[in-house]
Write a protein that holds these residues in place. Structure first.
Motif, PDB file in Angstrom:
ATOM      1  N   LEU A   4      42.122  40.865  43.643  1.00 43.84           N
ATOM      2  CA  LEU A   4      41.841  40.386  42.179  1.00 43.84           C
ATOM      3  C   LEU A   4      42.939  39.613  41.455  1.00 43.84           C
ATOM      4  CD1 LEU A   4      39.787  39.246  40.151  1.00 43.84           C
ATOM      5  CD2 LEU A   4      39.864  41.318  38.948  1.00 43.84           C
ATOM      6  N   LEU A   5      44.168  40.647  41.219  1.00 44.88           N
ATOM      7  CA  LEU A   5      45.227  40.233  40.838  1.00 44.88           C
ATOM      8  C   LEU A   5      46.324  38.937  41.344  1.00 44.88           C
ATOM      9  CD1 LEU A   5      46.473  43.703  39.198  1.00 44.88           C
ATOM     10  CD2 LEU A   5      45.765  41.892  37.727  1.00 44.88           C
ATOM     11  N   THR A   6      45.978  39.017  42.682  1.00 42.67           N
ATOM     12  CA  THR A   6      46.908  38.325  43.563  1.00 42.67           C
ATOM     13  C   THR A   6      45.893  36.923  43.279  1.00 42.67           C
ATOM     14  OG1 THR A   6      47.472  40.006  45.278  1.00 42.67           O
ATOM     15  CG2 THR A   6      47.405  37.737  46.021  1.00 42.67           C
ATOM     16  N   ILE A   8      44.214  35.964  40.879  1.00 42.70           N
ATOM     17  CA  ILE A   8      44.782  35.361  39.647  1.00 42.70           C
ATOM     18  C   ILE A   8      46.047  34.733  39.604  1.00 42.70           C
ATOM     19  CG2 ILE A   8      45.255  35.976  37.222  1.00 42.70           C
ATOM     20  CD1 ILE A   8      42.867  37.840  37.466  1.00 42.70           C
ATOM     21  N   TYR A   9      46.980  35.306  40.353  1.00 42.23           N
ATOM     22  CA  TYR A   9      48.409  34.875  40.299  1.00 42.23           C
ATOM     23  C   TYR A   9      48.299  33.503  41.251  1.00 42.23           C
ATOM     24  CZ  TYR A   9      52.826  34.069  42.260  1.00 42.23           C
ATOM     25  OH  TYR A   9      54.332  33.517  42.538  1.00 42.23           O
ATOM     26  N   VAL A  11      45.892  31.240  41.204  1.00 42.99           N
ATOM     27  CA  VAL A  11      45.199  30.111  40.367  1.00 42.99           C
ATOM     28  C   VAL A  11      46.318  29.839  39.294  1.00 42.99           C
ATOM     29  CG1 VAL A  11      43.358  30.158  38.492  1.00 42.99           C
ATOM     30  CG2 VAL A  11      42.864  31.084  40.781  1.00 42.99           C
ATOM     31  N   LEU A  12      47.094  30.813  38.812  1.00 42.07           N
ATOM     32  CA  LEU A  12      48.019  30.410  38.006  1.00 42.07           C
ATOM     33  C   LEU A  12      49.184  29.496  38.480  1.00 42.07           C
ATOM     34  CD1 LEU A  12      48.213  33.920  35.739  1.00 42.07           C
ATOM     35  CD2 LEU A  12      47.181  31.600  35.066  1.00 42.07           C
ATOM     36  N   TYR A  15      47.891  26.018  38.770  1.00 38.75           N
ATOM     37  CA  TYR A  15      47.924  25.447  37.433  1.00 38.75           C
ATOM     38  C   TYR A  15      49.355  24.893  37.131  1.00 38.75           C
ATOM     39  CZ  TYR A  15      46.944  24.491  32.341  1.00 38.75           C
ATOM     40  OH  TYR A  15      46.657  24.073  31.094  1.00 38.75           O
TER      41      TYR A  15
END
Length: 82
Positions: A4-6, A8-9, A11-12, A15
């Motif tokens: 999950l953290l990977t 999110i990373y 996705v950021l 961005y």
């Protein structure tokens, strides 16, 4: 949890690329009226609005540079946590 953290990373990170594309495309006035540019504006404006107007020299607003630097530091700090 690491997955999950990977995610999110990444996705950021995407961005960040969207921010770069928006700033580069903003240098071409003819593109500002396109739908693609308007979508990029809606996506990036909440973040870039935080820095708008801080460093303006003539007609040039250099505040996206501050936004990129802070975003990059935050992204690297987040990556270090993973």
């Amino acid at each position: 949890m690491v997955f999950l953290l990977t995610a999110i990373y990444y996705v950021l990170r995407i961005y960040l690329y969207i921010l770069v594309a928006y700033v580069l495309l903003s240098w071409i006035p003819e593109l500002r009226s396109t739908r693609f540019y308007q979508i990029l504006h809606q996506i990036t404006d909440p973040y870039l609005r935080l820095f708008r107007g801080l460093i303006v020299i003539g007609y040039f607003d250099f505040t996206p540079i501050i936004g990129f630097i802070l975003y990059g530091f935050g992204l690297e700090a987040f990556r270090a946590l993973i």
